[in-house]
Design an enzyme around this catalytic site. Structure first.
Site, PDB file in Angstrom:
ATOM      1  N   SER A 675     -23.440  32.678  -3.858  1.00  0.00           N
ATOM      2  CA  SER A 675     -24.368  33.012  -4.660  1.00  0.00           C
ATOM      3  C   SER A 675     -24.452  34.525  -4.953  1.00  0.00           C
ATOM      4  CB  SER A 675     -25.982  32.327  -4.297  1.00  0.00           C
ATOM      5  OG  SER A 675     -26.585  32.493  -5.398  1.00  0.00           O
ATOM      6  N   ASP A 757     -22.937  22.272  -9.386  1.00  0.00           N
ATOM      7  CA  ASP A 757     -23.751  23.648  -9.310  1.00  0.00           C
ATOM      8  C   ASP A 757     -23.976  23.796 -10.713  1.00  0.00           C
ATOM      9  OD1 ASP A 757     -24.705  25.847  -8.893  1.00  0.00           O
ATOM     10  OD2 ASP A 757     -23.054  26.884  -7.920  1.00  0.00           O
ATOM     11  N   HIS A 789     -25.042  23.809  -5.393  1.00  0.00           N
ATOM     12  CA  HIS A 789     -25.103  25.461  -4.896  1.00  0.00           C
ATOM     13  C   HIS A 789     -24.674  25.464  -3.607  1.00  0.00           C
ATOM     14  CE1 HIS A 789     -25.303  29.416  -6.392  1.00  0.00           C
ATOM     15  NE2 HIS A 789     -26.145  29.703  -5.565  1.00  0.00           N
TER      16      HIS A 789
END
Length: 845
Positions: A675, A757, A789
């Site tokens: 991320s 995602d 994610h």
């Protein structure tokens, strides 16, 4: 390089398959009298693909003082296993409410043969049925009848189970409030009652009983098409497309009562109401009291053409029906988003007048459970209306006060949470932590009603704090800062038992969730008494060592270092062990996501530092500028500064580590991040001359800050982080765009991305991979089509770890010349790729 296998040492510490198959204990839920707690746990088996969901019962009787032991505290007792759901709540001191899937007489998998030869209901999730098969099985059961879920009761002392009722929709996020019968001799005799609140997805009418018909109508109207049509943005969130027929997740509730009278089974075409059969009893023996659900008469739609017919069905109250309000708040909403008092429901929901794509504001509402009129039943807003996000609405135990956590800035999901107190009788509202720089993540009331407990991200651990909130009538108006009650481990949940005892669920680098009892006294230091664990200790795991260093502008920066199993945890023992200065270990340098997040002394099955330490790496996690837990100014300092102070903090941290820990081999270092950590991986790729990593791993990271804005769902996030939209402040996006530094990309990189995602879409990962391939830089793409994610599928979790460890092993091998030759060969123009083996790294001597 030839393939090698893990060493015996590493294979016995924390291999990937062990990590994935370890029990995953949840939070402890104490009984109303606080003598026992229900402890749910899930364990996945790789060989069968089945998750065993089990309830355990643990004694909360305080253990004897260590100085005068009177015997071991009883281990957790297995109560019931093979469950489909772990949702539960206590009805009374020894009766547990839990959920089961609908039962079908022709479902062979759900039956077992009793000793008398009769077939009876077996496990909800039968042995031999994988999670994937169970999911399809449950879908079939729900489609075959009008029942979606059954509510059951379990007597934890005698072991009796019985059916309370069945509902037409799937439910979750249970919260139950028991209302004991009056104990006064002068009060009229009555039965104990309870209110069970839950969430369920419904259509705009808010009626759970119409959901099935409306879903069938949608399929009919689609005429075979799977098209979605939208007229406003926020069309998807996290990993799910937004429904197009106005479906909302809303709070509903039913009422239960405990008595010896029992409704009989009633079946109807549109629904089924089932309750337990009457217990056989002799004329002199009164029937045993059991819990039943409140029902009401209704008119059957199936009987419209043959005259009215009175039926009974479970009465479901839906206080949010017709309001357009959604609670719990997605995508991670839970039962912490609402609370019950004997008379009211308090909840928070997104402001219906604002687009959630670029607003974080939620309002806190209160609504009576038994309104006197339609007007009285409209939710009343308790917040001022111009704040940001609110969370954790709670009633005091007596229901006379309320509290919640409140951010002030709309559009900023990591603003500081303030503790807000609301006096129900006077409607007075006041902030209790206006001058405190830390941000609580959740709160609970002490039974005394004059203080709250806060779980606070604080310097690498989730700690428990207490905050006095005196009654207005006390005359105490001075605000007092919260004070810490714990210092070690990371707390995930708490349950106050008395005014001086709290049940705590916590974890650490070395173990999953454990339970403890915290004794709180105004005259003594808080003491923590651990309760028996569900997961046996895992020997040789690193406990992690905390360190601080001077970061950007001289600001102190915090991190943890974890050593391989062969290195002692004790500083003194480690000093002796490392006297041999020739011993060197490779480095795994992990960067967290968020960016407003932090590494904590906590357990994880996805990013567990001990996985890398057990594999032979000195493993480091640092909380640079932008991290939470070090005061709000430190968190806020990352705004429009993504590749600035956080990066220089990490550069300074790496050099500090190399200077301070000579056991780290500077020629065998790897950086890994997801991320925002994936953004940092790509940023470092263009600035690696300052760090010298030999390998990089990027999971679901940012390739282009500009493209990310146009493809993500929560637009408020990049707008706040970069100070506006890309067309208003293009220079801000360009300043921290990894794409603008491609000319310096040289380092071998593994790119991982999930196909579902929606936060950082797969185009970000593909952009990095395509660029590296075109440049001839060694690179590999690992794509999980079904993951969002995060990587949640256990089999994908195994493969994820295998790919990551193979990659960093390959490029931080103990044979530098071999690694350089591999890099040179892999970097040749036109090379299509290469294979790497699974390697365990031994220290070089």
């Amino acid at each position: 390089m030839s393939n090698q296998t893990q060493s015996k040492e590493a294979s016995e510490v924390l291999p990937i398959t062990t990590l994935i198959q370890l029990p995953r204990p949840g939070s402890g839920t104490p009984s109303p009298n606080g003598t026992v707690a229900l402890w749910p746990s899930s364990t996945f088996d790789l060989s069968s693909g089945r998750t065993d969901k089990t309830f355990y019962l643990i004694d909360l009787t305080p253990p004897p003082p260590p100085s005068n032991p009177s015997g071991p505290t009883p281990a957790p007792k297995k109560l019931i296993g093979g469950l489909s759901y772990t949702e539960h709540a206590w009805l009374d001191d020894h009766t547990l409410l839990f959920l089961r899937p609908p039962f079908a007489a022709d479902d062979e998998a759900a039956h077992v043969l009793a000793e008398n030869g009769e077939r009876k209901r077996g496990l909800d999730h039968p042995v031999g049925v994988s999670d994937k098969e169970q999911k399809e099985r449950l879908k079939g059961l729900m489609k075959s009848g009008a029942t979606a879920v059954e509510i059951w009761a379990l007597d934890t002392e005698e072991g009796d189970e019985y059916l309370i009722g069945a509902l037409p929709v799937e439910i979750s996020n249970l919260k139950l409030l028991s209302i004991p019968a009056p104990s006064s001799s002068s009060a009229p005799k009555s039965s104990p009652t309870a209110i069970l609140a839950f969430s369920a997805v419904v259509f705009p009418d808010g009626d759970p009983y119409t959901v099935a018909d409306q879903e069938d109508k949608l399929v009919e109207d689609a005429r075979g098409s799977d098209v979605r049509v939208y007229d406003k943005t926020f069309v998807r969130h996290w990993d799910t497309w937004t429904p197009t027929a106005g479906q909302l997740n809303q709070v509903h509730f039913v009422k239960l009562t405990k008595s010896s009278s029992t409704p009989s089974i009633e079946e109807e075409e549109d629904y089924e109401v089932v309750s337990h059969p009457p217990s056989p009893a002799s004329p002199s023996t009164p029937a045993k009291e059991k819990w039943t659900v409140v029902t009401s008469s209704c008119k059957s739609s199936a009987a419209d053409n043959v005259g009215e017919k009175n039926l009974k069905k479970i009465t479901i109250w839906s206080p949010l029906a017709g309001t357009g309000l959604e609670c719990p708040v997605g995508p991670f909403g839970s039962s912490s988003d609402f609370d019950l008092s004997p008379t009211h429901l308090i909840f928070h929901a997104k402001d219906p007048h604002l687009n959630p794509a670029w607003h974080t504001r939620t309002q806190v509402y209160i609504v009576p459970l038994s309104p006197k009129s339609k007007k009285d039943g409209e939710p009343k807003i308790l917040t001022v209306g111009n704040q940001g996000a609110c969370t954790s609405p709670r009633f005091s135990v007596d229901g006379t006060r309320a509290s919640w956590l409140e951010m002030r800035e709309d559009g900023y999901e990591s603003d500081r949470n303030r503790v807000m107190i609301y006096e129900i009788e006077t409607s007075a509202r006041w902030g209790a932590t206006e001058n405190w720089e830390f941000s609580p993540g959740s709160l609970e009331w002490c039974p005394c009603g004059e203080k709250v407990y806060l779980i606070v991200d604080h310097e690498g651990r989730n700690k428990l704090f207490q905050l006095p909130v005196p009654l207005p009538s006390s005359g105490k108006t001075a605000l007092v800062a919260p004070s810490p009650l714990t210092q070690s481990q990371s707390i995930s949940s708490i349950s106050p038992l008395t005014t001086s005892t709290v049940l705590i669920t916590s974890s650490s680098f070395t173990h999953p969730n454990v339970l403890s009892l915290l004794s709180v006294s105004s005259s003594a230091t808080p003491s923590l008494s651990p309760l028996p664990a569900l997961v046996p200790p895992i020997p040789s795991l690193s406990t992690g060592e905390s360190f601080w260093y001077s970061g950007t502008g001289g600001h102190p920066v915090h991190g943890f270092i974890l050593h391989p199993p062969s290195v002692p945890n004790s500083k003194e023992d480690r000093k002796e062990f490392l006297k041999d200065k020739a011993k060197k270990f490779p480095l795994a340098f992990l960067v967290h996501g968020g960016p407003q997040g932090s590494w904590q002394d906590a357990w994880s099955t996805r990013w567990n530092p001990n996985v890398y330490a057990s594999h032979g790496y000195v493993t480091v996690v640092i909380n640079p500028t932008g991290s939470t837990g070090y005061g709000q100014p430190f968190t806020d300092a990352i705004k429009n500064n993504w590749g600035g102070s956080p990066f220089t903090d990490l550069v300074a941290g790496l050099h500090y580590l190399l200077d301070t820990y000579p056991e780290i081999d500077p020629e065998r270092t790897a950086m890994l991040g997801a991320s925002y950590g994936g953004f940092m991986a790509n940023w470092i790729q263009g600035h690696n001359d300052l760090m010298g990593f030999k390998a990089i791993v990027c999971h679901d990271g940012v390739f282009s800050t500009t493209a990310t804005y146009y493809n993500t769902e929560e637009l408020y996030f990049p707008e706040r982080e970069f100070g506006g939209t890309p067309w208003d402040v293009p220079d801000n996006y360009a300043r921290w765009n990894p794409q603008n530094h491609i000319s310096k990309w040289r380092t071998p990189q593994l790119i991982i991305h999930g196909g579902k995602d929606f936060r950082l879409t797969e185009s970000e990962g593909l952009g990095v991979f395509n660029t590296l391939q075109r440049l001839g830089v060694p690179s590999r793409l690992v794509y999980f089509e079904s993951e969002n994610h995060w990587v949640l599928n256990p089999y994908n979790g195994v493969r994820w770890h295998e790919e990551v460890l193979k990659w960093i092993d390959e490029w931080t091998a103990s044979s530098p010349s071999g690694a350089e030759q591999k890099k040179e060969a892999a970097g040749l123009e036109g090379k299509k790729g290469y294979r790497v083996g699974y390697v365990h790294l031994e220290p070089t001597v």
